[in-house]
Scaffold this motif. Structure first.
Motif, PDB file in Angstrom:
ATOM      1  N   CYS A 152     -93.265  46.553  52.023  1.00 10.30           N
ATOM      2  CA  CYS A 152     -93.975  45.342  52.572  1.00 10.30           C
ATOM      3  C   CYS A 152     -95.321  44.939  51.558  1.00 10.30           C
ATOM      4  CB  CYS A 152     -94.410  45.435  54.179  1.00 10.30           C
ATOM      5  SG  CYS A 152     -95.007  43.974  54.795  1.00 10.30           S
ATOM      6  N   ARG A 153     -96.042  45.913  51.433  1.00  9.77           N
ATOM      7  CA  ARG A 153     -97.410  45.526  50.945  1.00  9.77           C
ATOM      8  C   ARG A 153     -97.185  45.328  49.298  1.00  9.77           C
ATOM      9  NH1 ARG A 153     -99.093  50.159  53.842  1.00  9.77           N
ATOM     10  NH2 ARG A 153    -101.153  49.503  55.235  1.00  9.77           N
ATOM     11  N   GLU A 154     -96.228  46.127  48.625  1.00 12.91           N
ATOM     12  CA  GLU A 154     -95.842  45.513  47.281  1.00 12.91           C
ATOM     13  C   GLU A 154     -95.360  44.259  47.034  1.00 12.91           C
ATOM     14  OE1 GLU A 154     -96.763  47.265  44.349  1.00 12.91           O
ATOM     15  OE2 GLU A 154     -97.832  48.859  45.780  1.00 12.91           O
ATOM     16  N   ALA A 196     -87.442  40.457  54.358  1.00 16.30           N
ATOM     17  CA  ALA A 196     -87.780  40.687  55.607  1.00 16.30           C
ATOM     18  C   ALA A 196     -87.679  42.583  55.429  1.00 16.30           C
ATOM     19  CB  ALA A 196     -86.699  40.321  56.691  1.00 16.30           C
ATOM     20  N   VAL A 197     -88.627  42.980  55.935  1.00 18.05           N
ATOM     21  CA  VAL A 197     -88.779  44.467  55.953  1.00 18.05           C
ATOM     22  C   VAL A 197     -88.711  45.043  57.506  1.00 18.05           C
ATOM     23  CG1 VAL A 197     -90.132  46.463  55.210  1.00 18.05           C
ATOM     24  CG2 VAL A 197     -90.136  44.356  54.135  1.00 18.05           C
ATOM     25  N   GLU A 249     -92.901  36.115  49.805  1.00 18.03           N
ATOM     26  CA  GLU A 249     -92.573  35.827  51.408  1.00 18.03           C
ATOM     27  C   GLU A 249     -92.102  36.980  52.078  1.00 18.03           C
ATOM     28  OE1 GLU A 249     -93.677  32.863  53.327  1.00 18.03           O
ATOM     29  OE2 GLU A 249     -94.673  32.167  51.710  1.00 18.03           O
ATOM     30  N   VAL A 250     -92.753  37.374  52.964  1.00 17.33           N
ATOM     31  CA  VAL A 250     -92.554  38.749  53.722  1.00 17.33           C
ATOM     32  C   VAL A 250     -92.532  38.498  55.330  1.00 17.33           C
ATOM     33  CG1 VAL A 250     -92.507  41.195  53.658  1.00 17.33           C
ATOM     34  CG2 VAL A 250     -92.882  40.113  51.654  1.00 17.33           C
ATOM     35  N   MET A 251     -91.602  38.712  55.802  1.00 13.16           N
ATOM     36  CA  MET A 251     -91.529  39.182  57.332  1.00 13.16           C
ATOM     37  C   MET A 251     -91.552  40.506  57.665  1.00 13.16           C
ATOM     38  SD  MET A 251     -89.125  37.665  60.763  1.00 13.16           S
ATOM     39  CE  MET A 251     -89.728  36.287  60.396  1.00 13.16           C
ATOM     40  N   SER A 256     -96.265  37.461  55.157  1.00 10.17           N
ATOM     41  CA  SER A 256     -96.557  36.434  55.697  1.00 10.17           C
ATOM     42  C   SER A 256     -96.324  36.266  57.221  1.00 10.17           C
ATOM     43  CB  SER A 256     -95.389  35.602  54.920  1.00 10.17           C
ATOM     44  OG  SER A 256     -95.238  35.777  53.415  1.00 10.17           O
ATOM     45  N   HIS A 257     -95.352  36.887  57.879  1.00  7.15           N
ATOM     46  CA  HIS A 257     -95.331  37.023  59.184  1.00  7.15           C
ATOM     47  C   HIS A 257     -95.142  38.338  59.691  1.00  7.15           C
ATOM     48  CE1 HIS A 257     -94.359  32.717  58.932  1.00  7.15           C
ATOM     49  NE2 HIS A 257     -93.660  32.848  57.996  1.00  7.15           N
TER      50      HIS A 257
END
Length: 220
Positions: A18-20, A6-7, A27-29, A46-47
């Motif tokens: 977040c991009r990298e 999560a960022v 999976e990144v929120m 992802s979200h």
């Protein structure tokens, strides 16, 4: 191994992380108070969620404690950064990385239990300064206040010598952990490996020892 991240905070620093991570298939929120920023990452992460992370109820509703790693990249609002980090610790998040604005901010983050604290602007400034000072240094990564990993280009003085010949560890207290040559990379190179001019040496050690090696061998 795939991890869930999560960022929090989608400025330049948080946005680039977040991009990298997303490009690496993680999976990144992505979370921010600014709806425009969240919309920008809607097709990247992802979200992407609009939310106030200083509100415990919001964090709980996002299931934040289920993430493997949370990055707090909140920009100029130090209070929000500290409160968010505190909430994440209380909710039992496994690992928290926080962007610090200054040394005072870092001290507070350390006291409340941030697992990793980064100073992107300061660290980049040090890397650039180090690169400007020495023509042989390609890249510089600070491990602590006194130790670094440095990429050094082998010059003609090192050309044709083996690691045994140079005896760098005994003479300078540093270690060559890898050698990059064209598209090849030799990890933990053998003692009889012959260095060629233009090789990139990945060196690890105390800053004072690396500086001594640069001055005596590379700039001699």
């Amino acid at each position: 191994m795939k991890k869930d991240f999560a960022v929090i905070g989608l400025g330049r620093f948080g946005g680039s992380i977040c991009r990298e991570l997303s490009e690496e298939g993680m999976e990144v929120m992505a979370i921010d108070l600014d709806e425009d920023k969240v919309n920008e990452f809607a097709n990247i992460a992802s979200h992407a969620v609009v939310g106030d992370t200083t509100d415990e109820a919001v964090l709980k509703s996002l299931g934040i404690r289920n993430f493997d790693h949370v990055i707090v990249a909140i920009g100029d609002n130090i209070q929000s950064s500290i409160l968010t980090t505190l909430m994440l610790k209380e909710l039992g998040v496994k690992f928290i990385t926080v962007k610090a604005q200054n040394d005072y901010h870092e001290k507070v983050l350390s006291k409340i239990g941030a697992d990793q604290i980064v100073h992107p602007e300061r660290d980049m400034g040090r890397r650039i300064a180090h690169n400007l000072i020495s023509n042989n240094v390609l890249d510089y990564l600070e491990l602590s206040d006194e130790h670094s990993i440095v990429e050094i280009v082998a010059n003609s003085k090192l050309d044709g010598n083996t690691l045994i010949d140079l005896d760098i560890r005994a003479k300078y207290g540093i270690n060559i952990v890898a050698i990059k040559r064209d598209k090849e990379i030799f990890v933990s190179p053998q003692a009889d490996e012959i260095i060629q001019k233009g090789d990139i040496l990945i060196v690890i050690g105390a800053d004072t020892d690396i500086d001594r090696f640069e001055k005596r061998v590379l700039e001699a």
